[in-house]
Design a protein around this motif. Structure first.
Motif, PDB file in Angstrom:
ATOM      1  N   TYR A 146      -8.371   1.112  -9.774  1.00  0.00           N
ATOM      2  CA  TYR A 146      -8.718  -0.275  -9.461  1.00  0.00           C
ATOM      3  C   TYR A 146      -7.573  -1.204  -9.836  1.00  0.00           C
ATOM      4  CZ  TYR A 146     -10.140  -0.269 -14.449  1.00  0.00           C
ATOM      5  OH  TYR A 146     -10.186  -0.129 -15.815  1.00  0.00           O
ATOM      6  N   VAL A 147      -7.531  -2.329  -9.133  1.00  0.00           N
ATOM      7  CA  VAL A 147      -6.569  -3.390  -9.407  1.00  0.00           C
ATOM      8  C   VAL A 147      -7.352  -4.648  -9.714  1.00  0.00           C
ATOM      9  CG1 VAL A 147      -4.724  -4.838  -8.460  1.00  0.00           C
ATOM     10  CG2 VAL A 147      -4.801  -2.396  -7.922  1.00  0.00           C
ATOM     11  N   ARG A 148      -6.973  -5.345 -10.780  1.00  0.00           N
ATOM     12  CA  ARG A 148      -7.674  -6.559 -11.208  1.00  0.00           C
ATOM     13  C   ARG A 148      -6.868  -7.793 -10.773  1.00  0.00           C
ATOM     14  NH1 ARG A 148      -8.139  -5.895 -17.421  1.00  0.00           N
ATOM     15  NH2 ARG A 148      -9.950  -7.286 -17.285  1.00  0.00           N
ATOM     16  N   PRO A 159      -3.660  -2.110 -13.690  1.00  0.00           N
ATOM     17  CA  PRO A 159      -2.775  -2.984 -12.919  1.00  0.00           C
ATOM     18  C   PRO A 159      -3.458  -4.312 -12.610  1.00  0.00           C
ATOM     19  CG  PRO A 159      -2.730  -0.758 -12.035  1.00  0.00           C
ATOM     20  CD  PRO A 159      -3.827  -0.776 -13.056  1.00  0.00           C
ATOM     21  N   ALA A 160      -2.700  -5.397 -12.771  1.00  0.00           N
ATOM     22  CA  ALA A 160      -3.263  -6.728 -12.559  1.00  0.00           C
ATOM     23  C   ALA A 160      -2.303  -7.580 -11.735  1.00  0.00           C
ATOM     24  CB  ALA A 160      -3.555  -7.398 -13.895  1.00  0.00           C
ATOM     25  N   ILE A 161      -2.863  -8.437 -10.916  1.00  0.00           N
ATOM     26  CA  ILE A 161      -2.084  -9.387 -10.123  1.00  0.00           C
ATOM     27  C   ILE A 161      -2.597 -10.783 -10.443  1.00  0.00           C
ATOM     28  CG2 ILE A 161      -1.351 -10.073  -7.818  1.00  0.00           C
ATOM     29  CD1 ILE A 161      -2.066  -7.249  -6.867  1.00  0.00           C
ATOM     30  N   ILE A 162      -1.698 -11.659 -10.855  1.00  0.00           N
ATOM     31  CA  ILE A 162      -2.091 -12.986 -11.314  1.00  0.00           C
ATOM     32  C   ILE A 162      -1.204 -14.035 -10.669  1.00  0.00           C
ATOM     33  CG2 ILE A 162      -2.379 -14.493 -13.336  1.00  0.00           C
ATOM     34  CD1 ILE A 162      -2.683 -11.977 -15.044  1.00  0.00           C
ATOM     35  N   SER A 163      -1.805 -15.071 -10.103  1.00  0.00           N
ATOM     36  CA  SER A 163      -1.030 -16.219  -9.640  1.00  0.00           C
ATOM     37  C   SER A 163      -0.628 -17.060 -10.845  1.00  0.00           C
ATOM     38  CB  SER A 163      -1.862 -17.080  -8.675  1.00  0.00           C
ATOM     39  OG  SER A 163      -2.046 -16.426  -7.449  1.00  0.00           O
ATOM     40  N   VAL A 316      -3.698  -3.559  -2.249  1.00  0.00           N
ATOM     41  CA  VAL A 316      -3.935  -2.397  -1.395  1.00  0.00           C
ATOM     42  C   VAL A 316      -2.785  -1.397  -1.525  1.00  0.00           C
ATOM     43  CG1 VAL A 316      -4.129  -1.607   0.994  1.00  0.00           C
ATOM     44  CG2 VAL A 316      -5.387  -3.631   0.242  1.00  0.00           C
ATOM     45  N   ALA A 317      -1.551  -1.891  -1.537  1.00  0.00           N
ATOM     46  CA  ALA A 317      -0.385  -1.000  -1.645  1.00  0.00           C
ATOM     47  C   ALA A 317      -0.428  -0.194  -2.938  1.00  0.00           C
ATOM     48  CB  ALA A 317       0.901  -1.818  -1.558  1.00  0.00           C
ATOM     49  N   ILE A 318      -0.854  -0.824  -4.009  1.00  0.00           N
ATOM     50  CA  ILE A 318      -0.950  -0.112  -5.292  1.00  0.00           C
ATOM     51  C   ILE A 318      -2.004   0.993  -5.208  1.00  0.00           C
ATOM     52  CG2 ILE A 318      -1.689  -0.354  -7.700  1.00  0.00           C
ATOM     53  CD1 ILE A 318      -0.452  -3.184  -7.656  1.00  0.00           C
ATOM     54  N   GLU A 326       0.560   2.413 -12.973  1.00  0.00           N
ATOM     55  CA  GLU A 326       1.049   1.874 -14.240  1.00  0.00           C
ATOM     56  C   GLU A 326       0.300   0.579 -14.532  1.00  0.00           C
ATOM     57  OE1 GLU A 326       5.222   1.383 -14.166  1.00  0.00           O
ATOM     58  OE2 GLU A 326       5.662   3.495 -13.776  1.00  0.00           O
ATOM     59  N   ASN A 327      -0.060   0.384 -15.772  1.00  0.00           N
ATOM     60  CA  ASN A 327      -0.831  -0.794 -16.151  1.00  0.00           C
ATOM     61  C   ASN A 327       0.076  -2.003 -16.323  1.00  0.00           C
ATOM     62  OD1 ASN A 327      -2.915   0.980 -16.105  1.00  0.00           O
ATOM     63  ND2 ASN A 327      -3.188   1.091 -18.313  1.00  0.00           N
TER      64      ASN A 327
END
Length: 350
Positions: A146-148, A159-163, A316-318, A326-327
């Motif tokens: 999962y990606v957060r 893994p996280a994506i943040i603006s 999606v790519a991750i 990788e976290n």
């Protein structure tokens, strides 16, 4: 007409079906010349992989899941969903959308009743679901990737994506200050939205750093606004109009208001018009997201653009990558977009 098969492509090129399968699945152990010939045949014949067969062969479902709120009223979630669909198509995956109740204590039961049986290859978890620790525990126990998106708790867990919410809110504060506004207001998001306190605190800090006083900033919490409006499903426009009635009804109304998102900002502009307050002649309004509402509203809304489509594509790519996750945390830049809803007004001093 029967669908084109992998064997049809192999016969056209004169190679084995296994070689075609390697090309279609991105295997690097194929010569560039052969890869080019296979890809050309795929285009000419219109071959599409059989996802069900691939799932049986690879133990992967070719499904990515995304949680969205039941209300469906936020531009952010709408754009995130459509962008994730497009990104999944590029990787020969399909998107499964699962709704959640923004006010439910946990969504782990929703996962166990439905998504768990689908054995999705990965899940995109936006806020506030990304901070639902029982859900994260269940996904970890089941070995689900999962990606957060914009988590607030245990950020290094996955893994996280943040603006860059902080720099965006500061940019709005500096913009208001540069226009001469000294009496200010802000309408926050809900407490469980991780970006809400970041945007609020960064906006306030930006005003103070510019020379302003805390006493000149009126903070209206969306949670309190919803409580006063009573039960029911309230859109961002409804909440914005209610916020306008609260903030603009007295003699000490703000000269500029920063809204948590563009839907709130559009509602504020509508509510201000109902009260006879001109935007931007007597009030500046700014939002966040750079949604369709910001571009279609009159006047068009000054806002902070966050790269929602890029966030979905990265997530999606991750998840489709065969590499071990990788976290790490990806910080996405934002941009202040100045439009007609902000300007120098008749009320500029406290």
């Amino acid at each position: 007409m029967r669908p084109v098969t992998l064997d049809d492509v192999a016969a056209r090129v004169g190679v084995s079906g296994k070689t075609v399968s390697r090309v279609v699945n991105g295997d690097a152990h194929v010569s560039p010349e052969t890869r080019e010939r296979v890809e050309e045949a795929v285009r000419q014949l219109g071959y599409r992989p059989n996802l069900a067969a691939r799932s049986l062969a690879t133990s992967r479902s070719s499904l990515i899941a995304l949680f969205t709120p039941t209300s469906g009223l936020s531009h952010f979630f709408s754009e995130l969903t459509h962008s994730a669909i497009r990104a999944c198509r590029k990787h020969d995956h399909n998107l499964v959308v699962e709704e959640f109740d923004m006010h439910a204590p946990t969504v782990v039961d929703t996962y166990r009743r439905g998504l768990r049986a689908l054995r999705c290859d990965g899940m995109i978890l936006p806020s506030p679901v990304c901070d639902d620790l029982p859900l994260l525990d269940a996904l970890d126990a089941d070995g689900v990737r999962y990606v957060r998106i914009s988590p607030a708790k245990e950020i290094e867990r996955a893994p996280a994506i943040i603006s860059d919410h902080a720099s965006g809110a500061r940019a709005v504060a500096q913009h208001f200050w540069s226009l001469g506004h000294r009496r200010l207001g802000i309408v926050t998001g809900l407490p469980h939205q991780a970006s809400s306190p970041i945007r609020r605190d960064s906006f306030v800090a930006g005003i103070v750093e510019s020379g302003g006083n805390l006493s000149d900033i009126t903070i209206l919490e969306m949670q309190n606004l919803r409580r006063e409006m009573g039960p029911g499903l309230h859109s961002g426009m409804d909440l914005g109009r209610a916020a306008a009635a609260k903030l603009l009804g007295g003699p000490d109304r703000p000269a500029a208001i920063f809204s948590y998102n563009d839907e709130l900002a559009a509602g504020l502009i509508s509510g201000a018009r109902d009260l006879g307050v001109a935007v931007p002649g007597q009030l500046s309004v700014a939002g966040f997201d750079d949604s369709e509402a910001a571009r279609l509203c009159w006047p068009a809304i000054t806002t902070v653009r966050q790269p929602i489509a890029d966030i979905a594509a990265k997530a999606v790519a991750i998840l489709v990558s065969p590499d071990v996750l990788e976290n790490s945390t990806i910080l996405c830049p934002v941009e202040l977009i100045v439009r007609g809803s902000t300007g120098r007004t008749e009320i500029t001093t406290g």
